[in-house]
Every structure is written in structure tokens, then in C-alpha cells.
Motif scaffolding. Structure first.
Motif, PDB file in Angstrom:
ATOM      1  N   ILE A 114       0.809  -1.223   0.000  1.00 57.27           N
ATOM      2  CA  ILE A 114       0.000   0.000   0.000  1.00 57.27           C
ATOM      3  C   ILE A 114       0.843   1.275   0.000  1.00 57.27           C
ATOM      4  O   ILE A 114       0.436   2.301  -0.553  1.00 57.27           O
ATOM      5  N   LYS A 115       2.044   1.226   0.568  1.00 59.70           N
ATOM      6  CA  LYS A 115       2.870   2.439   0.642  1.00 59.70           C
ATOM      7  C   LYS A 115       3.335   2.917  -0.730  1.00 59.70           C
ATOM      8  O   LYS A 115       3.637   4.103  -0.902  1.00 59.70           O
ATOM      9  N   ARG A 116       3.407   2.001  -1.696  1.00 60.30           N
ATOM     10  CA  ARG A 116       3.874   2.424  -3.026  1.00 60.30           C
ATOM     11  C   ARG A 116       2.770   2.403  -4.084  1.00 60.30           C
ATOM     12  O   ARG A 116       3.018   2.747  -5.240  1.00 60.30           O
ATOM     13  N   LEU A 117       1.569   2.002  -3.710  1.00 59.17           N
ATOM     14  CA  LEU A 117       0.463   1.967  -4.667  1.00 59.17           C
ATOM     15  C   LEU A 117      -0.226   3.326  -4.731  1.00 59.17           C
ATOM     16  O   LEU A 117      -0.628   3.866  -3.700  1.00 59.17           O
ATOM     17  N   GLU A 118      -0.341   3.855  -5.917  1.00 58.43           N
ATOM     18  CA  GLU A 118      -1.056   5.108  -6.140  1.00 58.43           C
ATOM     19  C   GLU A 118      -2.396   4.797  -6.805  1.00 58.43           C
ATOM     20  O   GLU A 118      -2.491   3.869  -7.614  1.00 58.43           O
ATOM     21  N   PRO A 119      -3.441   5.556  -6.497  1.00 62.06           N
ATOM     22  CA  PRO A 119      -4.740   5.314  -7.159  1.00 62.06           C
ATOM     23  C   PRO A 119      -4.627   5.458  -8.673  1.00 62.06           C
ATOM     24  O   PRO A 119      -3.877   6.299  -9.180  1.00 62.06           O
ATOM     25  N   SER A 120      -5.346   4.618  -9.386  1.00 59.89           N
ATOM     26  CA  SER A 120      -5.377   4.709 -10.848  1.00 59.89           C
ATOM     27  C   SER A 120      -6.083   5.983 -11.281  1.00 59.89           C
ATOM     28  O   SER A 120      -6.923   6.531 -10.555  1.00 59.89           O
ATOM     29  N   LYS A 121      -5.726   6.446 -12.473  1.00 59.41           N
ATOM     30  CA  LYS A 121      -6.408   7.608 -13.033  1.00 59.41           C
ATOM     31  C   LYS A 121      -7.826   7.225 -13.424  1.00 59.41           C
ATOM     32  O   LYS A 121      -8.134   6.055 -13.622  1.00 59.41           O
ATOM     33  N   LEU A 122      -8.676   8.228 -13.540  1.00 59.86           N
ATOM     34  CA  LEU A 122     -10.036   7.973 -13.980  1.00 59.86           C
ATOM     35  C   LEU A 122     -10.022   7.403 -15.395  1.00 59.86           C
ATOM     36  O   LEU A 122      -9.165   7.747 -16.219  1.00 59.86           O
ATOM     37  N   LEU A 123     -10.991   6.539 -15.675  1.00 61.75           N
ATOM     38  CA  LEU A 123     -11.079   5.940 -17.000  1.00 61.75           C
ATOM     39  C   LEU A 123     -11.327   7.011 -18.060  1.00 61.75           C
ATOM     40  O   LEU A 123     -12.118   7.932 -17.847  1.00 61.75           O
ATOM     41  N   ASP A 124     -10.640   6.888 -19.173  1.00 63.12           N
ATOM     42  CA  ASP A 124     -10.891   7.731 -20.338  1.00 63.12           C
ATOM     43  C   ASP A 124     -11.708   6.892 -21.320  1.00 63.12           C
ATOM     44  O   ASP A 124     -11.206   5.933 -21.899  1.00 63.12           O
ATOM     45  N   ASN A 125     -12.969   7.241 -21.482  1.00 64.72           N
ATOM     46  CA  ASN A 125     -13.865   6.421 -22.302  1.00 64.72           C
ATOM     47  C   ASN A 125     -13.416   6.338 -23.754  1.00 64.72           C
ATOM     48  O   ASN A 125     -13.637   5.324 -24.424  1.00 64.72           O
ATOM     49  N   LYS A 126     -12.753   7.384 -24.244  1.00 63.39           N
ATOM     50  CA  LYS A 126     -12.272   7.350 -25.627  1.00 63.39           C
ATOM     51  C   LYS A 126     -11.108   6.372 -25.773  1.00 63.39           C
ATOM     52  O   LYS A 126     -11.038   5.633 -26.765  1.00 63.39           O
ATOM     53  N   ILE A 127     -10.212   6.355 -24.784  1.00 66.95           N
ATOM     54  CA  ILE A 127      -9.105   5.397 -24.810  1.00 66.95           C
ATOM     55  C   ILE A 127      -9.648   3.981 -24.681  1.00 66.95           C
ATOM     56  O   ILE A 127      -9.189   3.056 -25.360  1.00 66.95           O
ATOM     57  N   LEU A 128     -10.631   3.805 -23.823  1.00 65.31           N
ATOM     58  CA  LEU A 128     -11.250   2.492 -23.635  1.00 65.31           C
ATOM     59  C   LEU A 128     -11.876   1.995 -24.933  1.00 65.31           C
ATOM     60  O   LEU A 128     -11.685   0.838 -25.326  1.00 65.31           O
ATOM     61  N   GLU A 129     -12.616   2.868 -25.611  1.00 72.62           N
ATOM     62  CA  GLU A 129     -13.236   2.469 -26.886  1.00 72.62           C
ATOM     63  C   GLU A 129     -12.164   2.200 -27.941  1.00 72.62           C
ATOM     64  O   GLU A 129     -12.284   1.262 -28.735  1.00 72.62           O
ATOM     65  N   LEU A 130     -11.097   3.008 -27.939  1.00 76.88           N
ATOM     66  CA  LEU A 130     -10.010   2.817 -28.905  1.00 76.88           C
ATOM     67  C   LEU A 130      -9.376   1.442 -28.738  1.00 76.88           C
ATOM     68  O   LEU A 130      -9.134   0.728 -29.719  1.00 76.88           O
ATOM     69  N   LYS A 131      -9.108   1.031 -27.500  1.00 74.29           N
ATOM     70  CA  LYS A 131      -8.531  -0.290 -27.248  1.00 74.29           C
ATOM     71  C   LYS A 131      -9.473  -1.392 -27.699  1.00 74.29           C
ATOM     72  O   LYS A 131      -9.041  -2.403 -28.264  1.00 74.29           O
TER      73      LYS A 131
END
Length: 330
Positions: A114-131
């Protein structure tokens, strides 16, 4: 750095979600839908879990986790997606497997790291659709190649004409896939052009000799428009073009080699980009000719892939198109 009171391990499947607070050995099994997420909130309230002070750790599953992630974002719950292999290798020897046990192990991993884990960024729906579009395009391309191969083999073995039923159907399916691929590629470009910065970065990296449309699309998607990797070297490690040392004491002195833990689809596409750059970029061609005097072709090709990655990140950082500055020596 924020201190989290609760770390939850989450194992997501297509229809269900298993959630575990390993420190207190609490567990809940819910459906992977809105009704299940409501049950999760009630479970948290019953066990005095404040979701504002909770950190959730879950694996990449290839898509099954997105509904749960959307719920987390709607409730402002911090989460981090971690590759399953990283979790597995951190846990030592493991015996047995179940969704409940997996959630417990993920929770343990989260508490340990937990000391080195950073929260993930919010999902980018355009990047998600692109993948998603790129993944489906790849499936159609492979399917079409299979049909083409089947037609060639059948004609060779049985000397049939294009009117043969299997040949005709295979050709029709291949032609239909070609139209679908064009439709997908049109939507991909539409997505990229809809974001000014994304389109600029796409134009920048495809100005580099060797980097074509497909490499451009995939680089934009998997770097999340050059925001998910701090620099070119980190991305090169992810793709699998950075060699690592392989030695142990005095008995093992292996040569440096790339790791098998890599995004092989990206590496394969870069392979073709490097070959194209060797043919059409004078600077890279001269570099390859010089290096191949005493190095293997595969090693030189790998170095060129790294050079292309360095160029992409450097140009995007500066916001400049690639300009050929090679000068042939007299």
C-alpha cells in the motif's frame, strides 16, 4: 501520501465480484451489476467501512472489471488495477484456487504494497473504446488471414476453382471482413480526431519513418495518449525491448536479453516498424549497417525499436513533427 484505513482485495469475473478485507478476514460475494454494488455498500456500512478511506486493489481482467470501476468512480472510491502476474509472483508458493481465495490474496498484496500503490487515473472512455476497436480489428485481420490461407491450401491440394463452395465462402467472408475493417478504422480515426491533443500526438508520431497508422493507433491507446508512462524507457520495458542482465555469482554469466514479460502485440507491430525504418530512414539504415558488422540482426532490430520509441516520446514532449536531419558524410 494519503493513509488508507481499509484495503480491499477484489476478484472480478464476468458475472460476479468477490471482495475481501484480509486484515479482518471479512468477505462478500456480489453480482457484477448495480444490484450487487448496492449490496456491497450495505456490507461496508454493516462492517463500519468508510469508502472515502478505503483503497481497492483489483486485477486487470481484459474488460470484466470496467463495470465495477465505473461504480468506484461514481462513488469516488480510490482503486488500483494491478497485473495478475505481479500479484501472483509476490505471493510465493500458492496451493489451491477459488474466487474467495484470490480476493484474499489480492487484499494481502494490497496491504503489503500500500505504501507504493497510487490510485489509478479515472477511465478515459475514448481510450477504452479505442482499445476495444483495435482488439476487434486484430481479430478480424487474423480471421481474414486464416480464410486466405485456407483458400491457398485448398487450391494447391485439390486444384479447385474459385467456384468451389469452400473457396467461394472463404473469399466472401474475407471480403466482408475487409469492409468491416475499413469501418473500424474509420471509427478509430474519428475517435482520435475528436480529441485535439490526441490527434496532434498521432500526427507527430506517424511523421516518424517506420511508424504507420496501426503503430500510431496502438501507441496512442496503450500509452493512453502518452500519459500512463513517465518516459520512453518505462514504455520500452513494457513493450519488451530493453535488455536486462542475466548473471549469478561466478558460474552464470549470460548475456543481456529482453524479458519475456512484455506486451507482445505492441512489440510485434514495432518489429515491422523497425524493418520499414531500416529501408526508408537514411540515419537508421546507416546505424543498422554499422552495427551489423559485429552484432546479430535481431539485436540491431531491437535497438532500432528502442530508437523509435525514444523518438516518439521526445517529439511528443516537444510537440514537434519529425524532421530528417541526416547528412551523408563525404
Amino acid at each position: 501520501m494519503k493513509t488508507w484505513n481499509v484495503v480491499l482485495g477484489v476478484d472480478v469475473s464476468k458475472k460476479t465480484v468477490d471482495i475481501c478485507w484480509s486484515e479482518r478476514k471479512l468477505f462478500v460475494h456480489i453480482d457484477n451489476n448495480s444490484e450487487g454494488f448496492g449490496k456491497f455498500k450495505k456490507w461496508c456500512k454493516t462492517n463500519l467501512i468508510d469508502l472515502r478511506e478505503t483503497f481497492i486493489v483489483l486485477e486487470y481482467t481484459g474488460g470484466y472489471e470496467y463495470r465495477f470501476i465505473q461504480f468506484c468512480e461514481s462513488q469516488s472510491i480510490a482503486y488500483r488495477r494491478v497485473p495478475g502476474l505481479e500479484i501472483k509472483q509476490s505471493m510465493g508458493m500458492i496451493r489451491g484456487k477459488s474466487d474467495r481465495a484470490d480476493a484474499f490474496r489480492i487484499g494481502q498484496y494490497g496491504e503489503d504494497k500500500i505504501k507504493r500503490l497510487e490510485p489509478s487515473k479515472l477511465l478515459d472512455n475514448k481510450i477504452l473504446e479505442l482499445k476495444t476497436l483495435l482488439s476487434f480489428r486484430k481479430r478480424l485481420v487474423r480471421e481474414s488471414a486464416g480464410y486466405q490461407s485456407s483458400v491457398g491450401e485448398r487450391k494447391h491440394m485439390y486444384e479447385v476453382s474459385n467456384q468451389d463452395m469452400i473457396v467461394r465462402i472463404s473469399n466472401e467472408k474475407r471480403d466482408a471482413n475487409s469492409e468491416y475493417i475499413k469501418e473500424l478504422e474509420s471509427r478509430i480515426m474519428e475517435l482520435i480526431k475528436s480529441n485535439e491533443q490526441m490527434y496532434l500526438n498521432y500526427r507527430i508520431i506517424t511523421s516518424i519513418k517506420g511508424i504507420g497508422a496501426v503503430n500510431g493507433w496502438m501507441t496512442i491507446a496503450y500509452t493512453e495518449n502518452f500519459t500512463s508512462f513517465p518516459d520512453a524507457r518505462h514504455y520500452a520495458v513494457y513493450v519488451g525491448v530493453i535488455p536486462f542482465e542475466h548473471t549469478s555469482g561466478t558460474s552464470k554469466k549470460g548475456r543481456r536479453r529482453t524479458s519475456n514479460l512484455a506486451q507482445k502485440e505492441l512489440k510485434q507491430e514495432l518489429n515491422q516498424a523497425a524493418k520499414t525504418a531500416m529501408q526508408h530512414d537514411p540515419e537508421i539504415r546507416a546505424y543498422a549497417e554499422r552495427k551489423m558488422q559485429n552484432k546479430e540482426y535481431g539485436l540491431v532490430l531491437n535497438n532500432i525499436k528502442f530508437k523509435l520509441i525514444l523518438r516518439m516520446f521526445s517529439l511528443v514532449k516537444r510537440g514537434e513533427m519529425y524532421v530528417e536531419n541526416y547528412r551523408r558524410s563525404a
